[in-house]
Write an enzyme that holds these catalytic residues in place. Structure first.
Site, PDB file in Angstrom:
ATOM      1  N   GLY A 152      30.471  43.119  38.805  1.00  0.00           N
ATOM      2  CA  GLY A 152      29.358  42.214  39.077  1.00  0.00           C
ATOM      3  C   GLY A 152      29.676  41.191  40.141  1.00  0.00           C
ATOM      4  N   ARG A 185      30.532  49.799  39.934  1.00  0.00           N
ATOM      5  CA  ARG A 185      31.280  49.767  38.673  1.00  0.00           C
ATOM      6  C   ARG A 185      32.029  51.067  38.380  1.00  0.00           C
ATOM      7  NH1 ARG A 185      30.196  45.198  35.816  1.00  0.00           N
ATOM      8  NH2 ARG A 185      28.338  44.019  36.403  1.00  0.00           N
ATOM      9  N   ASP A 225      38.553  44.540  33.863  1.00  0.00           N
ATOM     10  CA  ASP A 225      38.567  46.008  33.929  1.00  0.00           C
ATOM     11  C   ASP A 225      38.992  46.496  35.316  1.00  0.00           C
ATOM     12  OD1 ASP A 225      37.913  46.474  31.307  1.00  0.00           O
ATOM     13  OD2 ASP A 225      35.768  46.707  31.669  1.00  0.00           O
ATOM     14  N   LYS A 268      38.300  37.843  39.692  1.00  0.00           N
ATOM     15  CA  LYS A 268      36.892  37.510  39.852  1.00  0.00           C
ATOM     16  C   LYS A 268      36.147  37.697  38.535  1.00  0.00           C
ATOM     17  CE  LYS A 268      34.137  40.310  39.618  1.00  0.00           C
ATOM     18  NZ  LYS A 268      33.288  41.495  39.437  1.00  0.00           N
ATOM     19  N   THR A 269      35.377  36.732  38.118  1.00  0.00           N
ATOM     20  CA  THR A 269      34.332  36.889  37.101  1.00  0.00           C
ATOM     21  C   THR A 269      33.734  35.538  36.789  1.00  0.00           C
ATOM     22  OG1 THR A 269      33.788  37.440  34.805  1.00  0.00           O
ATOM     23  CG2 THR A 269      36.059  36.850  35.234  1.00  0.00           C
ATOM     24  N   ASP A 300      32.214  34.914  34.169  1.00  0.00           N
ATOM     25  CA  ASP A 300      32.341  34.695  32.722  1.00  0.00           C
ATOM     26  C   ASP A 300      33.552  33.834  32.367  1.00  0.00           C
ATOM     27  OD1 ASP A 300      30.126  36.233  32.410  1.00  0.00           O
ATOM     28  OD2 ASP A 300      31.104  37.926  31.449  1.00  0.00           O
TER      29      ASP A 300
END
Length: 552
Positions: free
Chosen positions: A81, A145, A176, A202-203, A205
């Site tokens: 994402g 993805r 992941d 990276k994220t 979240d």
């Protein structure tokens, strides 16, 4: 292409680098630390990664560059994402690569890892890269993805790299994606391909963090974006004084985003999924917890409020998790066809009632009909319930409404409850990166090239000391295997990077916990306003409350 005034100005912004990277690549040397171990399951991880396990953490510092001088042909991939700042990782990588040797080449593989497999790429030049400096989004090369995890994929990747003379691959992604980077690095090492693999964290979240990785990129910008909106909503609530706003924010497995937004805005309610799981809270208990705030505020003449709901909270409610498992069993195989042939909801409800245990049926019965139907009508390709689609903000406002109706009958609650629902998700993923993320990401990319230049493989680009001004940041690298453990996935033991959930004994959660009861009953909203890009450093370069509290 017509540009906004801000976009024109952001093109001119020069990202700040840690001091040791600013001194020039010729004056950067390596300080190696201790050998590392994985986060858990050391023997199993070591057996799976014999060529890349146990490597040393490293820190870059001023000194004579001792790396081997050679032409570098590097490939870069955006994976998963979007997160604000991804473009600057690539810009930092490009600038470091070109400043070392103008003959160096950067390939961008399109649309995620599939670009490497399909040999779909572009070659960056100054004109192209300059269009994306300090901008949000992943449109510079696109993302995807696709997972790199099979031997066949690795063989193809090796052939593509050999075809173009590629010496290193940089994978920009979350847990992941960087797990895949570690596996690919091991394959390349085991087969003596000479190709290095470097990851970048990276994220939005925020669940890719540990004692070494203080913050994943994009988290700062996304939470500032959401907090601006939540602050606006709080101001509106305090102005109209007649609505309760239920705001769902991104964060499927961890509540870092919700917690950070709460620290920035001081809402009346913020659920933390990890606490819900630890306390084994039921849906009814959560609804009562929110209803208590509604009732107390109403008694003080405040029939309004703000509640922040993490995206994945329902999966942390033990009784709900059991319900989902039973529903998945109930609809397994031919039973799904039998259920789908029933023409009315009443018939389907009777089928459900017959198939669930009494405990799960009790949970199912308290859900609003719309949520009940959603659980049975929207399933993934494997026939399982798509929990991520559950509108938890609407679920909890409906449960609270039922609780308040009972309290009205009992005479303890006399107010009005008018809920409004919001989901803040995609609004934050491609926002203009904050100065912090613009600087951090540029540093991650620049640093990634230093790791390549010094021959490291299976490492994550690491920038630390992030609560301090950028010139005090520390650049280095850590073996990705240090973050890994073994988890059961789809019936198999898999090596994966351990997700970082909100720790209930952490400083940020304790800070929140000490204040939330006061926030629940009083109106103490903070209005952060929009992200600021120009002006005093204490306004423009601030990082998250989470990071500030952690490093105080």
């Amino acid at each position: 292409m017509e540009l906004s005034s801000l976009q024109k100005a952001r093109y001119q912004y020069v990202p700040k680098l840690p001091e040791m990277l600013r001194s020039g690549i010729a004056d950067i040397c390596v300080n190696e630390g201790e050998e590392t171990k994985s986060a858990a399951d050391c023997e199993k991880i070591k057996a799976l990664f014999p060529n890349t396990y146990g490597k040393k953490e490293i820190v870059f510092q001023k000194g004579q560059n001792t790396s081997q001088s050679k032409k570098q042909v590097v490939g870069v991939i955006l994976s998963g994402g979007q997160a604000p700042g991804g473009h600057n990782v690539i810009c930092g990588l490009y600038d470091a690569l070109k400043s070392t040797n103008p003959e160096n080449v950067l390939y961008g593989f399109k649309n995620g890892p599939i670009g490497l497999i399909e040999d779909d790429y572009l070659i960056f030049d100054d004109d192209y890269i300059n269009q994306y400096r300090n901008t949000g989004g992943f449109d510079i090369i696109g993302s995807g993805r696709t997972k790199l995890e099979t031997k066949e994929q690795f063989e193809i990747a090796g052939k593509v790299c050999k075809k173009h003379g590629i010496t290193a691959i940089v994978i920009i992604g979350g847990d992941d994606s960087n797990t895949n980077a570690a596996v690919l690095a091991e394959y390349f090492a085991a087969n003596n391909t000479g190709v290095q693999v470097i990851g970048c964290p990276k994220t939005i979240d925020g669940d890719l963090k540990n004692e070494d990785i203080e913050c994943s990129f994009g988290f700062d910008t996304a939470t500032k974006t959401y907090s601006e909106l939540i602050g606006n909503i709080g101001r509106d609530a305090n102005s109209a004084k007649k609505y309760w706003h239920f705001v769902k924010v991104m964060g499927r497995s961890a509540s870092h985003v919700a917690l950070e937004c709460a620290l920035q805005t001081q809402p009346n309610i913020c659920l933390i999924s990890e606490e819900v799981a630890y306390k084994k809270m039921s849906l009814s208990q959560i609804a009562d917890y929110i209803a208590d705030s509604v009732e107390k505020r109403s008694a003080n003449g405040m029939d309004f409020g703000v509640a922040i709901i993490p995206e994945g909270v329902v999966e942390f409610v033990p009784e709900f998790s059991v319900l989902i498992k039973e529903i998945n069993e109930l609809l397994a195989g031919s039973k799904a066809d039998e259920f789908n042939k029933l023409s009315t909801w009443n018939e389907k409800y009777a089928f459900i009632e017959k198939g669930l245990t009494k405990e799960s049926m009790d949970v199912f019965a308290i859900l609003p009909m719309g949520i009940q139907q959603q659980l049975f009508l929207e399933r993934d390709p494997h026939g399982n319930v798509q929990v991520s689609l559950i509108e938890s903000e609407k679920l909890f406002s409906a449960l609270v409404s039922d609780k308040l109706a009972l309290r009205k009958e009992a005479g303890t609650y006399k107010g009005k409850f008018n809920p409004i629902h919001h989901f803040l998700g995609y609004e934050g993923r491609c926002a203009f990166p904050s100065n912090f993320d613009a600087d951090y990401c540029y540093s991650l990319g620049y640093n990634a090239f230093m790791l390549i230049q010094y021959g490291y493989n299976g490492y994550l680009s690491k920038i630390s000391n992030l609560s301090k001004p950028a010139d005090k940041w520390i650049a280095g690298g850590m073996p990705i295997t240090k973050m890994m453990n073994i988890e059961r996935r789809h019936g198999e033991d898999k090596p994966v990077i351990k997700k970082a959930l909100v720790e209930l004994d952490s400083k940020p959660f304790k800070y929140f916990k000490e204040r939330r009861d006061k926030w629940a009953t009083e109106t103490l909203y903070i209005y952060p306003g929009a992200i600021q890009y120009y002006g005093p450093s204490e306004v423009c370069d601030i990082t998250t409350k989470t990071l500030k509290i952690e490093q105080e």
